[in-house]
Scaffold this motif. Structure first.
Motif, PDB file in Angstrom:
ATOM      1  N   LEU A   1       0.814  -1.215   0.000  1.00  0.00           N
ATOM      2  CA  LEU A   1       0.000   0.000   0.000  1.00  0.00           C
ATOM      3  C   LEU A   1       0.851   1.270   0.000  1.00  0.00           C
ATOM      4  O   LEU A   1       0.360   2.352  -0.339  1.00  0.00           O
ATOM      5  N   TYR A   2       2.117   1.159   0.387  1.00  0.00           N
ATOM      6  CA  TYR A   2       2.981   2.330   0.497  1.00  0.00           C
ATOM      7  C   TYR A   2       3.842   2.551  -0.744  1.00  0.00           C
ATOM      8  O   TYR A   2       4.663   3.462  -0.752  1.00  0.00           O
ATOM      9  N   GLN A   3       3.678   1.744  -1.780  1.00  0.00           N
ATOM     10  CA  GLN A   3       4.580   1.813  -2.920  1.00  0.00           C
ATOM     11  C   GLN A   3       4.519   3.162  -3.629  1.00  0.00           C
ATOM     12  O   GLN A   3       5.537   3.669  -4.100  1.00  0.00           O
ATOM     13  N   GLU A   4       3.354   3.768  -3.747  1.00  0.00           N
ATOM     14  CA  GLU A   4       3.220   5.039  -4.473  1.00  0.00           C
ATOM     15  C   GLU A   4       3.296   6.258  -3.557  1.00  0.00           C
ATOM     16  O   GLU A   4       3.074   7.380  -3.999  1.00  0.00           O
ATOM     17  N   ILE A   5       3.623   6.043  -2.297  1.00  0.00           N
ATOM     18  CA  ILE A   5       3.724   7.145  -1.343  1.00  0.00           C
ATOM     19  C   ILE A   5       5.197   7.438  -1.077  1.00  0.00           C
ATOM     20  O   ILE A   5       5.935   6.542  -0.654  1.00  0.00           O
ATOM     21  N   PRO A   6       5.678   8.677  -1.318  1.00  0.00           N
ATOM     22  CA  PRO A   6       7.072   9.009  -0.992  1.00  0.00           C
ATOM     23  C   PRO A   6       7.279   8.961   0.517  1.00  0.00           C
ATOM     24  O   PRO A   6       6.463   9.469   1.286  1.00  0.00           O
ATOM     25  N   ARG A   7       8.389   8.342   0.914  1.00  0.00           N
ATOM     26  CA  ARG A   7       8.649   8.201   2.353  1.00  0.00           C
ATOM     27  C   ARG A   7       9.018   9.546   2.998  1.00  0.00           C
ATOM     28  O   ARG A   7       8.812   9.741   4.189  1.00  0.00           O
ATOM     29  N   SER A   8       9.578  10.462   2.218  1.00  0.00           N
ATOM     30  CA  SER A   8       9.997  11.750   2.756  1.00  0.00           C
ATOM     31  C   SER A   8       9.716  12.827   1.712  1.00  0.00           C
ATOM     32  O   SER A   8       9.993  12.636   0.522  1.00  0.00           O
ATOM     33  N   SER A   9       9.190  13.953   2.161  1.00  0.00           N
ATOM     34  CA  SER A   9       8.864  15.048   1.246  1.00  0.00           C
ATOM     35  C   SER A   9       8.770  16.353   2.023  1.00  0.00           C
ATOM     36  O   SER A   9       8.418  16.364   3.208  1.00  0.00           O
ATOM     37  N   PRO A  10       9.102  17.509   1.381  1.00  0.00           N
ATOM     38  CA  PRO A  10       8.981  18.809   2.063  1.00  0.00           C
ATOM     39  C   PRO A  10       7.520  19.218   2.220  1.00  0.00           C
ATOM     40  O   PRO A  10       6.683  18.930   1.363  1.00  0.00           O
ATOM     41  N   GLN A  11       7.239  19.897   3.307  1.00  0.00           N
ATOM     42  CA  GLN A  11       5.873  20.342   3.571  1.00  0.00           C
ATOM     43  C   GLN A  11       5.899  21.774   4.071  1.00  0.00           C
ATOM     44  O   GLN A  11       6.725  22.151   4.900  1.00  0.00           O
TER      45      GLN A  11
ATOM     46  N   ASN B   1      -9.388  34.989   9.566  1.00  0.00           N
ATOM     47  CA  ASN B   1      -8.420  33.921   9.825  1.00  0.00           C
ATOM     48  C   ASN B   1      -8.246  33.088   8.567  1.00  0.00           C
ATOM     49  O   ASN B   1      -9.218  32.809   7.859  1.00  0.00           O
ATOM     50  N   GLY B   2      -7.014  32.669   8.333  1.00  0.00           N
ATOM     51  CA  GLY B   2      -6.742  31.814   7.190  1.00  0.00           C
ATOM     52  C   GLY B   2      -5.485  31.003   7.405  1.00  0.00           C
ATOM     53  O   GLY B   2      -4.578  31.417   8.132  1.00  0.00           O
ATOM     54  N   ALA B   3      -5.413  29.836   6.772  1.00  0.00           N
ATOM     55  CA  ALA B   3      -4.236  28.971   6.890  1.00  0.00           C
ATOM     56  C   ALA B   3      -4.190  28.031   5.699  1.00  0.00           C
ATOM     57  O   ALA B   3      -5.218  27.740   5.067  1.00  0.00           O
ATOM     58  N   ILE B   4      -2.987  27.555   5.395  1.00  0.00           N
ATOM     59  CA  ILE B   4      -2.798  26.643   4.275  1.00  0.00           C
ATOM     60  C   ILE B   4      -1.706  25.645   4.633  1.00  0.00           C
ATOM     61  O   ILE B   4      -0.739  25.980   5.325  1.00  0.00           O
ATOM     62  N   MET B   5      -1.879  24.423   4.160  1.00  0.00           N
ATOM     63  CA  MET B   5      -0.916  23.348   4.347  1.00  0.00           C
ATOM     64  C   MET B   5      -0.662  22.721   2.979  1.00  0.00           C
ATOM     65  O   MET B   5      -1.600  22.369   2.270  1.00  0.00           O
ATOM     66  N   LYS B   6       0.608  22.608   2.589  1.00  0.00           N
ATOM     67  CA  LYS B   6       0.932  22.183   1.231  1.00  0.00           C
ATOM     68  C   LYS B   6       1.926  21.021   1.255  1.00  0.00           C
ATOM     69  O   LYS B   6       2.995  21.105   1.861  1.00  0.00           O
TER      70      LYS B   6
END
Length: 555
Positions: free
Chosen positions: A402-412, A436-441
């Motif tokens: 299930l984890y094959q297409e998920i990068p193990r490490s990435s910038p956020q 108020n506002g916020a974003i997560m990328k």
């Protein structure tokens, strides 16, 4: 009709005095109305001073009173100007600081005030300056500045008294008045403004200043504010999962400020959202760490969501006051999420996963409020931005495939902005706005790291932490009718835009409206808010209305 005629009679019977003035060559009068003859005559006397200060040294003013009107005739005479001014004994560095250059002699008295002010701010509070050897030739003037700086004064240790636990060392750091530093009148005025805006204490009376042998000792009489908070609701209910046992539910809020009079803060907030969910937030702050200008704050939070996941966050902040209204902080935040229970599956991946996120960021606060707790005027702006590396942790209960297409490490990336504005229209009427506002990328965001919104402190009319969102913005508007210093009735509206990629539709536009009361009592602050909200997940119906209430016991 009777009351209208009677009121008109009263209006005509009032004593109203008018002052009308004009120059000799002018045809029309200018006028101003006063409610008493004393104010009218005081204004009339000030007219001559205005002309004199603008260079008409031979101005003559004639007055004539007719009934309730005072007529003033002005003969300005010739306009005098300064032909030459010599610095005399005034130090060159003072002229340089006030920006004097060339032969612009239009405002010598303004320069004199600036010189004295500059001297007061650099250790010479007894400095004096005056014009000497003034000569008049026709309509031109000339003179010499004479300056006496007096003795050099330095700050002595300040004195703290009154109904306060504030330590002398803390107030010295907070006010910026340090023993041995050169005296500055502007620093003293800034320190008074800082104390007035402090959340810990206020001035009980006007500060005093005692000059001794080449030293100045300020005396501050303070009164501690009632800002410590303790409130909570504790309940015991039967535990459905374990028969014959009880489950502790409720909410607890404890905020202790200015411990030991040294600017130390400590807070604990615990809440059981439902039978299987609860949250905990612990915070501690130390001001002026090791007598430095830096503040240190530690934060820990834990959120258990049903039987799905547990989130933990640890954060360390270093804060620095860059100005009277500006505060800058640098922080390191470590977040982790762990699944509690997983069911056997071959696909797809669950919406929540185990992760570790280490981020570094910077934040700022700009505070222009007239009061730290019960503001009626001013604004406050808070911003925060952070960047870090997120790692996905494989859960042994889930297949590796299930984890094959998920990068193990990435910038956020993560950013946030909060803004508030208070308007005071009349003694009983005010407006309050909040944005108020916020974003997560990130390439892969999980449900258990999303922002949580809803409830009394965000979008009212919904349960606490009702919404999940990876980015959001909401606007709140309140009209407040005051019936006490800090008590008011209000009507509000909240409007938001949320995004959640795991829901369908992804975009949600919650909105709510309602009314409430904020009641300030001797024992604390009571608030009661009725809200009615609608969104993609909640229809607009009175059966879904929410009542938010709270009581803060301050001591």
């Amino acid at each position: 009709m009777f009351w209208l005629l009677l009121g008109n009679t009263w209006c005509l019977g009032q004593n109203v005095f008018s002052v009308q003035w004009k120059k000799s060559e002018q045809a029309q009068y200018k006028s101003r109305v006063f409610q008493e003859i004393g104010s009218a005559r005081l204004f009339a006397d000030s007219i001559r001073n205005v002309w004199t200060e603008n260079g008409f040294l031979q101005t003559e003013v004639g007055q004539q009173q007719r009934l309730d009107t005072l007529f003033i005739h002005i003969d300005s005479g010739p306009l005098f100007f300064w032909e030459e001014l010599r610095m005399g004994e005034v130090p060159q560095k003072l002229w340089t600081r006030i920006g004097m250059s060339g032969k612009n002699y239009s405002e010598p008295y303004g320069w004199m005030e600036k010189v004295v002010r500059e001297a007061e701010n650099h250790g010479y509070p007894f400095a004096k300056i005056w014009l000497d050897s003034v000569k008049i030739e026709g309509e031109s003037l000339s003179g010499v500045f004479v300056f006496e700086e007096g003795p050099l004064i330095t700050w002595d240790s300040l004195v703290v008294s009154g109904d306060t636990k504030t330590q002398q060392r803390y107030l010295q750091q907070f006010s910026g008045i340090l023993p041995g530093a050169v005296f500055s009148q502007s620093d003293l005025e800034k320190s008074i403004q800082r104390i007035k805006r402090s959340p810990y204490f206020s001035l009980a009376s006007v500060p005093e200043l005692n000059f001794q042998i080449k030293t100045a000792k300020p005396y501050f009489i303070l009164k501690d504010r009632k800002i410590n908070v303790f409130d909570g609701v504790i309940g015991l209910i039967p535990n459905q999962n374990e028969p014959n046992t009880l489950l502790l539910t409720g909410e607890l809020n404890l905020d202790l400020y200015h411990l030991g009079g040294k600017g130390r803060d400590f807070s604990v907030h615990w809440q059981r959202l439902n039978i299987q969910s609860q949250s905990l937030e612990v915070s501690a702050k130390e001001s002026f760490l090791f007598r430095s200008p830096l503040d240190l704050q530690l934060n820990f939070s834990l959120l258990k969501q049903d039987s799905s996941f547990v989130n933990r966050t640890f954060q360390i902040d270093f804060g620095y006051r860059i100005s009277d209204s500006g505060y800058l902080k640098f922080f390191n935040r470590r977040q982790s999420g762990d699944l509690i229970g997983t069911s056997e599956r071959t696909s797809p991946l669950p919406t929540s996963l185990d992760y570790r996120w280490n981020q570094y960021g910077i934040g700022s606060t700009w505070d222009w409020l007239d009061d730290p707790f019960f503001a009626r005027r001013g604004a406050i702006l808070t911003t925060e931005i952070s960047l870090g590396n997120k790692r996905v942790i494989e859960n042994t209960a889930l297949p590796v495939e299930l984890y094959q297409e998920i990068p193990r490490s990435s910038p956020q990336f993560q950013g946030m902005v909060n803004a508030e504005k208070h308007l005071f229209l009349k003694p009983f009427l005010g407006l309050y706005f909040r944005l108020n506002g916020a974003i997560m990328k990130n390439e892969n965001l999980f449900l258990n790291e999303f922002y949580r919104l809803g409830g009394l402190r965000s979008i009212r009319g919904f349960n606490e932490k009702f919404f999940f969102a990876d980015r959001y913005a909401f606007f709140s508007a309140e009209q407040r009718v005051f019936f006490g210093d800090n008590s008011f009735l209000m009507v509000f509206g909240d409007f938001g835009v949320l995004n959640n990629s795991y829901f369908s539709p992804k975009n949600d536009k919650p909105r709510s409206f309602g009314l409430g009361i904020n009641l300030d009592t001797e024992g604390g602050l009571f608030s009661f808010v009725f809200g009615l909200g609608s969104s993609n997940m909640q229809p607009l119906s009175f059966s879904y209305s929410r009542i938010h209430f709270g009581y803060l016991a301050r001591f």
